[in-house]
Motif scaffolding. Structure first.
Motif, PDB file in Angstrom:
ATOM      1  N   ILE A 253       0.824  -1.213   0.000  1.00 38.62           N
ATOM      2  CA  ILE A 253       0.000   0.000   0.000  1.00 38.62           C
ATOM      3  C   ILE A 253       0.857   1.262   0.000  1.00 38.62           C
ATOM      4  O   ILE A 253       0.390   2.331   0.388  1.00 38.62           O
ATOM      5  N   GLN A 254       2.096   1.144  -0.460  1.00 36.08           N
ATOM      6  CA  GLN A 254       3.005   2.289  -0.467  1.00 36.08           C
ATOM      7  C   GLN A 254       2.480   3.441  -1.317  1.00 36.08           C
ATOM      8  O   GLN A 254       2.763   4.598  -1.025  1.00 36.08           O
ATOM      9  N   LYS A 255       1.745   3.147  -2.366  1.00 38.05           N
ATOM     10  CA  LYS A 255       1.204   4.192  -3.240  1.00 38.05           C
ATOM     11  C   LYS A 255      -0.295   3.987  -3.435  1.00 38.05           C
ATOM     12  O   LYS A 255      -0.829   4.186  -4.519  1.00 38.05           O
ATOM     13  N   VAL A 256      -0.971   3.614  -2.354  1.00 41.12           N
ATOM     14  CA  VAL A 256      -2.399   3.310  -2.439  1.00 41.12           C
ATOM     15  C   VAL A 256      -3.217   4.518  -2.905  1.00 41.12           C
ATOM     16  O   VAL A 256      -4.242   4.357  -3.549  1.00 41.12           O
ATOM     17  N   GLY A 257      -2.736   5.724  -2.624  1.00 45.26           N
ATOM     18  CA  GLY A 257      -3.436   6.935  -3.052  1.00 45.26           C
ATOM     19  C   GLY A 257      -3.489   7.109  -4.559  1.00 45.26           C
ATOM     20  O   GLY A 257      -4.295   7.885  -5.067  1.00 45.26           O
ATOM     21  N   GLU A 258      -2.646   6.386  -5.291  1.00 44.43           N
ATOM     22  CA  GLU A 258      -2.698   6.412  -6.766  1.00 44.43           C
ATOM     23  C   GLU A 258      -3.818   5.532  -7.292  1.00 44.43           C
ATOM     24  O   GLU A 258      -4.289   5.722  -8.400  1.00 44.43           O
ATOM     25  N   ARG A 259      -4.218   4.517  -6.492  1.00 40.19           N
ATOM     26  CA  ARG A 259      -5.229   3.559  -6.936  1.00 40.19           C
ATOM     27  C   ARG A 259      -6.616   3.836  -6.371  1.00 40.19           C
ATOM     28  O   ARG A 259      -7.620   3.563  -7.020  1.00 40.19           O
ATOM     29  N   LEU A 260      -6.653   4.347  -5.136  1.00 40.44           N
ATOM     30  CA  LEU A 260      -7.924   4.564  -4.460  1.00 40.44           C
ATOM     31  C   LEU A 260      -7.981   5.983  -3.903  1.00 40.44           C
ATOM     32  O   LEU A 260      -6.985   6.488  -3.400  1.00 40.44           O
ATOM     33  N   ASP A 261      -9.163   6.605  -3.982  1.00 40.16           N
ATOM     34  CA  ASP A 261      -9.311   7.913  -3.352  1.00 40.16           C
ATOM     35  C   ASP A 261      -9.710   7.716  -1.888  1.00 40.16           C
ATOM     36  O   ASP A 261      -9.915   6.588  -1.430  1.00 40.16           O
TER      37      ASP A 261
END
Length: 111
Positions: free
Chosen positions: A65-73
């Motif tokens: 989940i290191q870049k979860v903000g790229e996949r989910l708002d």
């Protein structure tokens, strides 16, 4: 004996102290401050997330989940934390609304 410190030496000392204070064994993506004044996001992550998502958010039992903000708002992250799914348990009853919102806000910022 007088010690004379050059500006370079002083800078290096300040930099070394600053790096030491960062905690070398702590994950760089782990929140160091609260998103909300009343919620310690780092403690929330340690209590609820680290066992599956890892101390570097690298994944393990759960996904990276290191870049979860790229996949989910943020709204999608709140829903995922509340309802669980895909092997993740729901935390709707376990977390207070304010805690859930603070954690989701922080996670959504990971890009």
């Amino acid at each position: 004996m007088k010690m004379r410190v050059s500006w370079v030496g002083g800078f290096m000392l300040v930099a070394a102290i600053g790096l030491t204070a960062c905690g070398g064994d702590q994950p760089s993506a782990t929140p160091s401050a609260s998103v909300s004044a009343n919620v310690n996001v780092s403690k929330l992550y340690q209590n609820y997330c680290i066992s599956c998502h890892g101390n570097q958010l690298q994944g393990g039992q759960g996904p990276n989940i290191q870049k979860v903000g790229e996949r989910l708002d943020e709204a999608e992250i709140v829903k995922r934390i509340q309802k669980g799914g895909g092997g993740m348990p729901p935390f709707q009853v376990t977390m207070k609304e304010e805690e859930l919102k603070a954690l989701a806000t922080w996670l959504a910022g990971l890009k």
